[in-house]
Design a protein around this motif. Structure first.
Motif, PDB file in Angstrom:
ATOM      1  N   SER A   1       0.836  -1.208   0.000  1.00 41.34           N
ATOM      2  CA  SER A   1       0.000   0.000   0.000  1.00 41.34           C
ATOM      3  C   SER A   1       0.870   1.257   0.000  1.00 41.34           C
ATOM      4  CB  SER A   1      -0.929  -0.004   1.207  1.00 41.34           C
ATOM      5  OG  SER A   1      -0.231  -0.364   2.382  1.00 41.34           O
ATOM      6  N   SER A   2       0.464   2.219  -0.825  1.00 40.41           N
ATOM      7  CA  SER A   2       1.263   3.456  -0.958  1.00 40.41           C
ATOM      8  C   SER A   2       0.854   4.508   0.059  1.00 40.41           C
ATOM      9  CB  SER A   2       1.083   4.045  -2.355  1.00 40.41           C
ATOM     10  OG  SER A   2      -0.250   4.501  -2.540  1.00 40.41           O
ATOM     11  N   GLY A   3      -0.354   4.383   0.645  1.00 40.09           N
ATOM     12  CA  GLY A   3      -0.914   5.510   1.394  1.00 40.09           C
ATOM     13  C   GLY A   3      -1.404   6.567   0.415  1.00 40.09           C
ATOM     14  N   MET A   4      -1.874   7.694   0.968  1.00 35.83           N
ATOM     15  CA  MET A   4      -2.458   8.732   0.107  1.00 35.83           C
ATOM     16  C   MET A   4      -1.473   9.872  -0.143  1.00 35.83           C
ATOM     17  SD  MET A   4      -6.402   9.166   1.290  1.00 35.83           S
ATOM     18  CE  MET A   4      -6.140   9.057   3.038  1.00 35.83           C
ATOM     19  N   GLY A   5      -1.419  10.332  -1.387  1.00 35.19           N
ATOM     20  CA  GLY A   5      -0.663  11.529  -1.723  1.00 35.19           C
ATOM     21  C   GLY A   5       0.776  11.265  -2.137  1.00 35.19           C
ATOM     22  N   ASN A   6       1.351  12.248  -2.819  1.00 36.87           N
ATOM     23  CA  ASN A   6       2.716  12.112  -3.337  1.00 36.87           C
ATOM     24  C   ASN A   6       3.767  11.835  -2.255  1.00 36.87           C
ATOM     25  OD1 ASN A   6       2.512  12.327  -6.216  1.00 36.87           O
ATOM     26  ND2 ASN A   6       1.905  14.458  -5.942  1.00 36.87           N
TER      27      ASN A   6
ATOM     28  N   CYS B   1      -2.144  15.269 -11.255  1.00 33.73           N
ATOM     29  CA  CYS B   1      -1.816  14.731  -9.940  1.00 33.73           C
ATOM     30  C   CYS B   1      -1.710  15.893  -8.946  1.00 33.73           C
ATOM     31  CB  CYS B   1      -0.500  13.963 -10.020  1.00 33.73           C
ATOM     32  SG  CYS B   1      -0.082  13.145  -8.476  1.00 33.73           S
ATOM     33  N   THR B   2      -2.670  15.947  -8.031  1.00 32.69           N
ATOM     34  CA  THR B   2      -2.718  17.095  -7.112  1.00 32.69           C
ATOM     35  C   THR B   2      -2.244  16.727  -5.707  1.00 32.69           C
ATOM     36  OG1 THR B   2      -4.169  18.795  -6.166  1.00 32.69           O
ATOM     37  CG2 THR B   2      -5.158  16.640  -6.540  1.00 32.69           C
ATOM     38  N   ASP B   3      -1.698  17.718  -5.010  1.00 31.56           N
ATOM     39  CA  ASP B   3      -1.342  17.538  -3.594  1.00 31.56           C
ATOM     40  C   ASP B   3      -2.497  17.937  -2.685  1.00 31.56           C
ATOM     41  OD1 ASP B   3       1.201  16.574  -3.981  1.00 31.56           O
ATOM     42  OD2 ASP B   3       2.164  18.533  -3.857  1.00 31.56           O
ATOM     43  N   VAL B   4      -3.542  18.500  -3.281  1.00 27.91           N
ATOM     44  CA  VAL B   4      -4.626  19.078  -2.466  1.00 27.91           C
ATOM     45  C   VAL B   4      -5.968  18.477  -2.890  1.00 27.91           C
ATOM     46  CG1 VAL B   4      -5.710  21.237  -1.721  1.00 27.91           C
ATOM     47  CG2 VAL B   4      -3.288  21.228  -2.379  1.00 27.91           C
ATOM     48  N   PHE B   5      -6.494  17.587  -2.079  1.00 26.07           N
ATOM     49  CA  PHE B   5      -7.778  16.959  -2.438  1.00 26.07           C
ATOM     50  C   PHE B   5      -8.882  18.023  -2.504  1.00 26.07           C
ATOM     51  CE2 PHE B   5     -11.764  14.778  -1.570  1.00 26.07           C
ATOM     52  CZ  PHE B   5     -11.692  13.701  -2.451  1.00 26.07           C
TER      53      PHE B   5
ATOM     54  N   ILE C   1      -7.508  13.910 -18.356  1.00 21.88           N
ATOM     55  CA  ILE C   1      -8.882  13.384 -18.389  1.00 21.88           C
ATOM     56  C   ILE C   1      -9.413  13.103 -16.988  1.00 21.88           C
ATOM     57  CG2 ILE C   1      -8.649  12.464 -20.730  1.00 21.88           C
ATOM     58  CD1 ILE C   1      -8.369   9.646 -19.505  1.00 21.88           C
ATOM     59  N   ALA C   2      -8.527  13.130 -15.991  1.00 24.63           N
ATOM     60  CA  ALA C   2      -8.946  12.800 -14.615  1.00 24.63           C
ATOM     61  C   ALA C   2      -7.893  13.294 -13.626  1.00 24.63           C
ATOM     62  CB  ALA C   2      -9.125  11.290 -14.471  1.00 24.63           C
ATOM     63  N   THR C   3      -8.229  13.212 -12.337  1.00 25.72           N
ATOM     64  CA  THR C   3      -7.282  13.654 -11.304  1.00 25.72           C
ATOM     65  C   THR C   3      -7.113  12.601 -10.217  1.00 25.72           C
ATOM     66  OG1 THR C   3      -6.747  15.425  -9.736  1.00 25.72           O
ATOM     67  CG2 THR C   3      -9.076  14.899  -9.984  1.00 25.72           C
ATOM     68  N   GLU C   4      -5.915  12.551  -9.669  1.00 29.49           N
ATOM     69  CA  GLU C   4      -5.603  11.662  -8.533  1.00 29.49           C
ATOM     70  C   GLU C   4      -4.406  12.274  -7.807  1.00 29.49           C
ATOM     71  OE1 GLU C   4      -2.571   9.195  -8.838  1.00 29.49           O
ATOM     72  OE2 GLU C   4      -2.151  10.977 -10.038  1.00 29.49           O
ATOM     73  N   MET C   5      -3.766  11.518  -6.909  1.00 24.61           N
ATOM     74  CA  MET C   5      -2.804  12.170  -6.019  1.00 24.61           C
ATOM     75  C   MET C   5      -1.453  11.456  -5.837  1.00 24.61           C
ATOM     76  SD  MET C   5      -5.460  13.536  -3.095  1.00 24.61           S
ATOM     77  CE  MET C   5      -4.328  14.759  -2.464  1.00 24.61           C
ATOM     78  N   GLU C   6      -1.171  10.432  -6.618  1.00 24.77           N
ATOM     79  CA  GLU C   6       0.058   9.662  -6.340  1.00 24.77           C
ATOM     80  C   GLU C   6       0.979   9.405  -7.529  1.00 24.77           C
ATOM     81  OE1 GLU C   6      -3.019   8.515  -5.279  1.00 24.77           O
ATOM     82  OE2 GLU C   6      -2.816   9.073  -3.178  1.00 24.77           O
ATOM     83  N   THR C   7       0.475   9.547  -8.762  1.00 24.62           N
ATOM     84  CA  THR C   7       1.310   9.118  -9.908  1.00 24.62           C
ATOM     85  C   THR C   7       2.568   9.959 -10.076  1.00 24.62           C
ATOM     86  OG1 THR C   7      -0.100  10.439 -11.353  1.00 24.62           O
ATOM     87  CG2 THR C   7      -0.516   8.059 -11.317  1.00 24.62           C
ATOM     88  N   PHE C   8       2.518  11.241  -9.720  1.00 24.92           N
ATOM     89  CA  PHE C   8       3.668  12.108 -10.003  1.00 24.92           C
ATOM     90  C   PHE C   8       4.902  11.676  -9.205  1.00 24.92           C
ATOM     91  CE2 PHE C   8       6.069  16.164 -10.032  1.00 24.92           C
ATOM     92  CZ  PHE C   8       6.134  16.354 -11.410  1.00 24.92           C
ATOM     93  N   ALA C   9       4.713  11.341  -7.942  1.00 25.36           N
ATOM     94  CA  ALA C   9       5.851  10.875  -7.129  1.00 25.36           C
ATOM     95  C   ALA C   9       6.346   9.527  -7.643  1.00 25.36           C
ATOM     96  CB  ALA C   9       5.451  10.768  -5.667  1.00 25.36           C
TER      97      ALA C   9
ATOM     98  N   ALA D   1       7.366   2.206 -14.200  1.00 26.69           N
ATOM     99  CA  ALA D   1       6.142   2.449 -13.413  1.00 26.69           C
ATOM    100  C   ALA D   1       4.995   2.788 -14.352  1.00 26.69           C
ATOM    101  CB  ALA D   1       6.355   3.590 -12.425  1.00 26.69           C
ATOM    102  N   SER D   2       3.826   2.242 -14.030  1.00 24.92           N
ATOM    103  CA  SER D   2       2.597   2.564 -14.754  1.00 24.92           C
ATOM    104  C   SER D   2       1.471   2.692 -13.735  1.00 24.92           C
ATOM    105  CB  SER D   2       2.254   1.479 -15.774  1.00 24.92           C
ATOM    106  OG  SER D   2       3.151   1.549 -16.863  1.00 24.92           O
ATOM    107  N   ALA D   3       0.325   3.181 -14.208  1.00 25.06           N
ATOM    108  CA  ALA D   3      -0.794   3.344 -13.282  1.00 25.06           C
ATOM    109  C   ALA D   3      -2.117   3.043 -13.958  1.00 25.06           C
ATOM    110  CB  ALA D   3      -0.813   4.758 -12.716  1.00 25.06           C
ATOM    111  N   LEU D   4      -2.932   2.248 -13.253  1.00 27.78           N
ATOM    112  CA  LEU D   4      -4.313   1.979 -13.655  1.00 27.78           C
ATOM    113  C   LEU D   4      -5.221   2.588 -12.600  1.00 27.78           C
ATOM    114  CD1 LEU D   4      -3.961  -1.767 -14.665  1.00 27.78           C
ATOM    115  CD2 LEU D   4      -4.759   0.069 -16.174  1.00 27.78           C
ATOM    116  N   LEU D   5      -6.275   3.276 -13.041  1.00 33.17           N
ATOM    117  CA  LEU D   5      -7.160   3.959 -12.092  1.00 33.17           C
ATOM    118  C   LEU D   5      -8.599   3.652 -12.453  1.00 33.17           C
ATOM    119  CD1 LEU D   5      -5.395   7.437 -12.444  1.00 33.17           C
ATOM    120  CD2 LEU D   5      -4.983   5.771 -10.630  1.00 33.17           C
ATOM    121  N   THR D   6      -9.454   3.425 -11.450  1.00 26.58           N
ATOM    122  CA  THR D   6     -10.883   3.354 -11.756  1.00 26.58           C
ATOM    123  C   THR D   6     -11.521   4.666 -11.328  1.00 26.58           C
ATOM    124  OG1 THR D   6     -11.218   2.148  -9.704  1.00 26.58           O
ATOM    125  CG2 THR D   6     -11.374   0.879 -11.691  1.00 26.58           C
TER     126      THR D   6
END
Ligand code: HPA
Length: 232
Positions: A61-66, A155-159, A175-183, A195-200
């Motif tokens: 598990s990565s936890g949340m955020g960069n 990829c945002t640091d601020v939800f 096309i979408a936003t999340e919080m971990e791919t940039f790091a 590294a790759s990323a799949l998101l639902t």
């Protein structure tokens, strides 16, 4: 061992699947892996190593955020010799056409985060995922009849942010936003790893539709199966 991971070096596989949520790791191990073993519980950041159809894999598990993803993925790449990480997470969609539960394969991550600047003293704001790994994921998705939305994410640091969706869509094809791919992509780039990323899609920022956490868990299964089937 690192300050954040208690596993012995040989207890981590060279391929890692990374959801954000520790309990999702437990669910993946219990549902999909054989002969699995709990290899980390420092800070409850659960990780399990086992086999999927005979191939050795770790779910961590990565936890949340960069910052959290940054710590774990860096230690996995640099201390544990991990070669490949696939993030499996959720995202908020930037258009009506991208519906709840659809799956996104991330081509590039755009961010205003300072993560890459502080890591490598370079000012890149658009970082790419691994093309070779993406091709395997695309071929596997075809085989499994899973429709993929391929594009960039913000990829945002601020939800709880004030996100300028038209700006991000028009200038960076997000096309979408999340919080971990940039790091994750920063560490892979700096350390020469994949590294790759799949998101639902868990929520839609245009229609304001949202999934419940229970529904989210179920819709995750298709994406997890795609990630696990993409392991070579
Ligand atoms: N914003 C940021 N991260 C997210 C979101 C969101 O709307 N949905 C899932 N991860």
């Amino acid at each position: 061992m690192t300050p954040h991971i208690e596993a012995k070096k040989e207890e981590i596989a060279s391929i890692v699947i990374m959801p954000g949520d520790p309990l999702r790791c437990k669910m993946i191990a219990e549902k999909y892996l054989k002969d699995y073993k709990l290899v980390n519980q420092v800070r409850n950041q659960l990780a399990y190593t086992g086999t999927y159809k005979g191939k050795r894999v770790t779910v961590f598990s990565s936890g949340m955020g960069n910052p959290s993803m940054g710590i774990y993925s860096h230690e996995l790449f640099s201390v544990y010799g991990v070669e490949e990480i696939i993030r499996v997470g959720s995202c908020g969609a930037f258009s009506e056409d991208l519906g709840l539960y659809e799956v996104v394969l991330v081509e590039n991550s755009y961010s205003h985060s300072n993560y890459y600047q502080e890591l490598d003293d370079k000012n890149d704001r658009l970082l790419e995922s691994n093309k070779e790994l993406n091709q395997i994921i695309k071929d596997t998705a075809n085989k499994l009849n899973i429709e993929l939305n391929i594009g960039n994410v913000y990829c945002t640091d601020v939800f709880y942010n004030h996100v300028d969706i038209p700006y991000l869509r028009d200038n960076f094809n997000c096309i979408a936003t999340e919080m971990e791919t940039f790091a994750l992509f920063s560490n892979a780039k700096k350390l020469g790893k994949k590294a790759s990323a799949l998101l639902t899609v868990s929520d839609n920022l245009i229609t304001h539709e949202e999934t419940s956490s229970e529904e989210r868990q179920n819709s995750f299964n298709q994406m997890i199966e795609l990630a696990l089937e993409s392991i070579k």
